[in-house]
Design a protein around this motif. Structure first.
Motif, PDB file in Angstrom:
ATOM      1  N   ASN A  39      15.536 -14.402  43.860  1.00 11.08           N
ATOM      2  CA  ASN A  39      14.843 -13.065  44.350  1.00 11.08           C
ATOM      3  C   ASN A  39      15.004 -12.007  43.450  1.00 11.08           C
ATOM      4  OD1 ASN A  39      14.404 -14.513  47.114  1.00 11.08           O
ATOM      5  ND2 ASN A  39      16.607 -14.300  47.313  1.00 11.08           N
ATOM      6  N   TYR A  41      13.601  -8.261  42.408  1.00 10.98           N
ATOM      7  CA  TYR A  41      12.880  -6.925  43.004  1.00 10.98           C
ATOM      8  C   TYR A  41      12.728  -5.967  42.009  1.00 10.98           C
ATOM      9  CZ  TYR A  41      14.893  -9.238  47.219  1.00 10.98           C
ATOM     10  OH  TYR A  41      15.110 -10.094  48.070  1.00 10.98           O
ATOM     11  N   SER A  42      11.642  -5.474  41.671  1.00 16.05           N
ATOM     12  CA  SER A  42      11.097  -4.530  40.708  1.00 16.05           C
ATOM     13  C   SER A  42      10.037  -3.620  41.046  1.00 16.05           C
ATOM     14  CB  SER A  42      10.932  -5.184  39.496  1.00 16.05           C
ATOM     15  OG  SER A  42      10.304  -4.323  38.410  1.00 16.05           O
ATOM     16  N   ASP A  43       9.915  -2.664  40.324  1.00 16.12           N
ATOM     17  CA  ASP A  43       8.730  -1.463  40.714  1.00 16.12           C
ATOM     18  C   ASP A  43       7.343  -2.377  40.005  1.00 16.12           C
ATOM     19  OD1 ASP A  43       8.457   0.183  37.801  1.00 16.12           O
ATOM     20  OD2 ASP A  43      10.486  -0.703  38.496  1.00 16.12           O
ATOM     21  N   ARG A  45       5.103  -4.929  40.185  1.00 16.89           N
ATOM     22  CA  ARG A  45       4.642  -5.976  41.195  1.00 16.89           C
ATOM     23  C   ARG A  45       4.371  -7.279  40.323  1.00 16.89           C
ATOM     24  NH1 ARG A  45       0.757  -2.944  45.731  1.00 16.89           N
ATOM     25  NH2 ARG A  45       2.437  -1.241  46.231  1.00 16.89           N
ATOM     26  N   ALA A  48       8.193  -8.918  40.386  1.00 19.13           N
ATOM     27  CA  ALA A  48       8.854  -9.138  41.533  1.00 19.13           C
ATOM     28  C   ALA A  48       8.434 -10.442  42.550  1.00 19.13           C
ATOM     29  CB  ALA A  48       8.507  -7.906  42.514  1.00 19.13           C
ATOM     30  N   GLU A  50       9.952 -13.415  45.628  1.00 20.45           N
ATOM     31  CA  GLU A  50      11.302 -13.855  46.756  1.00 20.45           C
ATOM     32  C   GLU A  50      10.989 -15.449  46.886  1.00 20.45           C
ATOM     33  OE1 GLU A  50      12.165 -11.421  49.747  1.00 20.45           O
ATOM     34  OE2 GLU A  50      10.755  -9.703  49.324  1.00 20.45           O
ATOM     35  N   SER A 167      21.054  -2.835  39.621  1.00 20.94           N
ATOM     36  CA  SER A 167      19.785  -2.544  39.271  1.00 20.94           C
ATOM     37  C   SER A 167      19.929  -1.923  37.817  1.00 20.94           C
ATOM     38  CB  SER A 167      19.268  -1.170  40.199  1.00 20.94           C
ATOM     39  OG  SER A 167      18.118  -0.782  39.967  1.00 20.94           O
ATOM     40  N   GLN A 187      16.403  -5.869  39.874  1.00 22.45           N
ATOM     41  CA  GLN A 187      17.422  -6.158  40.326  1.00 22.45           C
ATOM     42  C   GLN A 187      16.989  -7.707  40.930  1.00 22.45           C
ATOM     43  OE1 GLN A 187      18.923  -3.849  43.673  1.00 22.45           O
ATOM     44  NE2 GLN A 187      20.784  -4.493  43.755  1.00 22.45           N
ATOM     45  N   TRP A 188      18.040  -8.501  40.927  1.00 20.31           N
ATOM     46  CA  TRP A 188      17.924 -10.146  41.490  1.00 20.31           C
ATOM     47  C   TRP A 188      19.162 -10.260  42.026  1.00 20.31           C
ATOM     48  CZ3 TRP A 188      21.524 -13.577  39.754  1.00 20.31           C
ATOM     49  CH2 TRP A 188      22.261 -13.419  38.612  1.00 20.31           C
TER      50      TRP A 188
END
Length: 201
Positions: A39, A41-43, A45, A48, A50, A167, A187-188
């Motif tokens: 998974n 997560y980033s700004d 797109r 990012a 999941e 992060s 972040q992952w």
């Protein structure tokens, strides 16, 4: 009669300790592989994602400082050659110090609970370029491992682990990844199931 009983009790206790699968001063080396979920997560797109299915590699070294406790190092690498966004492939690597506790130990098997923390490095390869986005930072991991010894030296393990990163800023050759100069972060986390070989010294 009392002395004989005490002597037999001591001998039985020594025998049970010596028969433990992992005991004080044992060195355990393990290596294996498996599958996981990544998974990210980033700004950004396009980065990012999941629930990305991934391959996992695990190597660990642990020294038993007591019959129940071990200290060691833990290396993991998880990655995928597929991504549903703007990446061709990606991989995350962790370099961790570990503390393991064995709540259950028998003569040929053991269960370990492990917590590890340290550094991580990630490389993400965009579709349109050969140069990867990179980042470094901290990581933590916790998991459970079952060890079964097939002989006095060789055994096997099955482990379930979950790792997470801090992060961190993404960079491209030390510079920003965005043409407009805006910083991007990533972040992952990754749960994974691995299995492999154990060598006990």
């Amino acid at each position: 009669m009392l002395r004989t009983s005490l002597l037999l009790l001591v001998i039985a206790t020594i025998g049970s300790v010596q028969a433990q699968a992992v005991r004080r001063k044992h060195l355990l080396m393990s290596v294996g592989g498996g599958i996981g979920v990544l998974n990210v997560y980033s700004d950004r797109r396009d980065i990012a994602v999941e629930g990305l299915g991934s391959g996992a590699f695990r190597a660990a070294f642990g020294y038993a400082v007591a019959d129940r406790w071990s200290l060691g190092v833990h290396y993991d690498r998880i990655g995928s050659a597929w991504h549903n966004g703007g990446l061709d492939r990606l991989h995350m690597t962790t370099y961790l110090l570990s503390i393991a506790y064995r709540p259950w130990v028998s003569d040929r098997s053991a269960v370990e609970l492990e917590f590890a923390f340290g550094a991580m490095a990630a490389s993400l390869f965009p579709n349109e370029t050969r140069l990867p986005y990179t980042t470094t930072g901290g990581a933590a991991e916790f998991g459970v491992r079952y060890i079964g010894m097939m002989s006095g030296t060789i055994g096997a393990f099955v482990a379930l682990d979950h790792a997470t990163s801090s992060s961190n800023e993404l960079v491209l050759e030390g510079g920003l990844v965005n043409p407009d100069g805006v910083k991007s972060r990533i972040q992952w986390n990754s749960p994974r199931l691995t299995a492999g070989m154990v060598v006990r010294f």
